[in-house]
Design a protein around this motif. Structure first.
Motif, PDB file in Angstrom:
ATOM      1  N   THR A  69       0.786  -1.238   0.000  1.00  0.00           N
ATOM      2  CA  THR A  69       0.000   0.000   0.000  1.00  0.00           C
ATOM      3  C   THR A  69       0.813   1.281   0.000  1.00  0.00           C
ATOM      4  OG1 THR A  69      -0.103   0.140   2.424  1.00  0.00           O
ATOM      5  CG2 THR A  69      -1.791  -1.207   1.323  1.00  0.00           C
ATOM      6  N   VAL A 114      -5.774  -4.922   3.848  1.00  0.00           N
ATOM      7  CA  VAL A 114      -5.393  -4.324   2.563  1.00  0.00           C
ATOM      8  C   VAL A 114      -6.639  -3.998   1.735  1.00  0.00           C
ATOM      9  CG1 VAL A 114      -4.271  -4.776   0.354  1.00  0.00           C
ATOM     10  CG2 VAL A 114      -3.107  -5.369   2.479  1.00  0.00           C
ATOM     11  N   ASP A 115      -7.595  -4.934   1.697  1.00  0.00           N
ATOM     12  CA  ASP A 115      -8.823  -4.696   0.929  1.00  0.00           C
ATOM     13  C   ASP A 115      -9.544  -3.445   1.426  1.00  0.00           C
ATOM     14  OD1 ASP A 115      -8.376  -6.891  -0.618  1.00  0.00           O
ATOM     15  OD2 ASP A 115      -9.765  -8.225   0.444  1.00  0.00           O
ATOM     16  N   THR A 116      -9.662  -3.327   2.744  1.00  0.00           N
ATOM     17  CA  THR A 116     -10.364  -2.166   3.314  1.00  0.00           C
ATOM     18  C   THR A 116      -9.607  -0.878   3.037  1.00  0.00           C
ATOM     19  OG1 THR A 116     -11.260  -3.549   5.079  1.00  0.00           O
ATOM     20  CG2 THR A 116     -11.307  -1.171   5.428  1.00  0.00           C
ATOM     21  N   PHE A 117      -8.293  -0.956   3.105  1.00  0.00           N
ATOM     22  CA  PHE A 117      -7.456   0.217   2.854  1.00  0.00           C
ATOM     23  C   PHE A 117      -7.784   0.817   1.482  1.00  0.00           C
ATOM     24  CE2 PHE A 117      -3.661   2.139   1.025  1.00  0.00           C
ATOM     25  CZ  PHE A 117      -3.221   2.976   2.036  1.00  0.00           C
ATOM     26  N   PHE A 118      -7.829  -0.047   0.464  1.00  0.00           N
ATOM     27  CA  PHE A 118      -8.097   0.456  -0.877  1.00  0.00           C
ATOM     28  C   PHE A 118      -9.576   0.783  -1.075  1.00  0.00           C
ATOM     29  CE2 PHE A 118      -4.060  -1.882  -1.843  1.00  0.00           C
ATOM     30  CZ  PHE A 118      -3.335  -0.758  -2.236  1.00  0.00           C
ATOM     31  N   THR A 119     -10.439   0.025  -0.418  1.00  0.00           N
ATOM     32  CA  THR A 119     -11.878   0.301  -0.518  1.00  0.00           C
ATOM     33  C   THR A 119     -12.208   1.693   0.019  1.00  0.00           C
ATOM     34  OG1 THR A 119     -12.446  -2.040  -0.294  1.00  0.00           O
ATOM     35  CG2 THR A 119     -14.186  -0.455   0.211  1.00  0.00           C
ATOM     36  N   GLU A 120     -11.501   2.099   1.062  1.00  0.00           N
ATOM     37  CA  GLU A 120     -11.739   3.416   1.663  1.00  0.00           C
ATOM     38  C   GLU A 120     -11.083   4.539   0.860  1.00  0.00           C
ATOM     39  OE1 GLU A 120     -10.543   3.303   5.738  1.00  0.00           O
ATOM     40  OE2 GLU A 120     -12.168   1.951   6.340  1.00  0.00           O
ATOM     41  N   GLY A 121     -10.368   4.171  -0.188  1.00  0.00           N
ATOM     42  CA  GLY A 121      -9.823   5.199  -1.076  1.00  0.00           C
ATOM     43  C   GLY A 121      -8.469   5.766  -0.699  1.00  0.00           C
ATOM     44  N   HIS A 122      -7.771   5.113   0.208  1.00  0.00           N
ATOM     45  CA  HIS A 122      -6.434   5.600   0.577  1.00  0.00           C
ATOM     46  C   HIS A 122      -5.454   5.345  -0.566  1.00  0.00           C
ATOM     47  CE1 HIS A 122      -7.649   6.188   4.763  1.00  0.00           C
ATOM     48  NE2 HIS A 122      -8.247   5.008   4.690  1.00  0.00           N
ATOM     49  N   ASN A 123      -4.465   6.205  -0.684  1.00  0.00           N
ATOM     50  CA  ASN A 123      -3.481   6.017  -1.751  1.00  0.00           C
ATOM     51  C   ASN A 123      -2.167   6.679  -1.363  1.00  0.00           C
ATOM     52  OD1 ASN A 123      -2.055   5.603  -4.066  1.00  0.00           O
ATOM     53  ND2 ASN A 123      -3.154   7.115  -5.294  1.00  0.00           N
ATOM     54  N   THR A 167       0.760   5.170  -2.685  1.00  0.00           N
ATOM     55  CA  THR A 167       1.753   4.555  -3.560  1.00  0.00           C
ATOM     56  C   THR A 167       2.630   5.564  -4.285  1.00  0.00           C
ATOM     57  OG1 THR A 167       0.070   4.439  -5.306  1.00  0.00           O
ATOM     58  CG2 THR A 167       0.387   2.486  -3.951  1.00  0.00           C
TER      59      THR A 167
END
Length: 288
Positions: free
Chosen positions: A54, A76-85, A87
């Motif tokens: 992430t 990890v799934d929740t991290f991206f689902t919540e729109g964090h970025n 990278t």
């Protein structure tokens, strides 16, 4: 990473040999230190894996993993689902060649085990043109997350090299200046400093011998503690007991957060008794 008795890449007790300080594991702490220092190795590895995927800071990675009971996939799934970025903020680590890395490890590993022992560590230091007592060996151990002084398991060494993007000696040598920079950076050094305490402990120990701490303080605090020499003299004269983790970490705060003249030191704060006594000693000398 060597025999028992010194401090540095040889991973040894300060004046007991070369296997108590230096080339060893990684872990770490800083502002992240407080949070990361309470995690076990499996949890720290999950934090590192979460970060690799992430790009998130260690503290945020730990928070997500704790929220999902350390399930890496769910976190990890929740991290991206919540729109964090994050990278875009993470510098790309060069891919390593697995065969070259294996050859690199085998060059230094002990003939009778799948690990790099004290002799291999000494040889690696020589090839890097550094002393086993050089504090950059602690930074290397930190990146490899080594768990035992004087030893690099295959997993620790190869994992560290992958995180660093190094699969041969020249690439690792090119990292040394970056390692030195980490030692002069207050936040990065705190992580290495916190890691060092845990790394130096023998199994079952909770405190470090004073003489060992003295050697580590010389390696890690010279750039950060204006009163280091006074502290070392005070401790060697007054402290007969081992040093607790609380005293170890609070000393770093004293070194980096309190003015060199100690004018803003709060005697009513939650400082360890040994540090209170040191400050009183310095102030009494200042008033003479």
């Amino acid at each position: 990473l060597a025999q028992e008795g010194s401090v540095g890449l040889s991973l040894s007790p300060p004046s007991l040999h070369t296997s108590r300080t230096g080339l060893a594991p990684t872990p770490a702490r800083a502002p992240v230190a407080g949070a990361m220092s309470t995690l076990n190795k499996a949890q720290r590895d999950k934090v590192a894996n979460f970060q690799a995927v992430t790009g998130a800071p260690a503290k945020l990675a730990a928070e997500f993993l704790k929220r999902y009971s350390w399930s890496l996939d769910q976190a990890v799934d929740t991290f991206f689902t919540e729109g964090h970025n994050f990278t875009s903020k993470v510098p790309a680590v060069p891919a390593v060649d697995a065969k070259k890395l294996d050859t690199f490890f085998r060059k230094y590993k002990a003939p009778d085990s799948d690990a790099i022992g004290s002799d291999g560590i000494q040889e690696l230091c020589a090839d890097l043109s550094i002393s086993p007592m050089d504090p950059v060996t602690l930074v290397l151990s930190y990146h490899c997350r080594a768990e035992q002084m004087g030893v690099f398991t295959r997993e620790e060494f190869c994992g560290g090299m992958q995180r660093l993007g190094c699969d041969d000696l020249p690439k690792l040598r090119a990292k040394l200046e970056e390692f030195r920079g980490a030692l002069t950076d207050r936040t990065a050094c705190k992580e290495i400093y916190a890691y060092t305490f845990q790394f130096a402990l023998d199994q079952g120990q909770r405190c470090l011998p004073v003489e060992m701490c003295v050697e580590f303080w010389k390696l890690l605090l010279r750039n950060h503690f204006a009163l280091l020499d006074q502290w070392l003299a005070f401790v060697e004269q007054r402290c007969k007991n081992a040093i607790s983790k609380d005293t170890w970490m609070m000393l770093y705060d004293l070194a980096t957060q309190v003015k060199p003249d100690l004018s803003d030191y709060d005697l009513n704060g939650a400082w360890p008794v040994l540090i209170d006594e040191f400050v009183e000693s310095v102030k009494s000398q200042q008033s003479l």
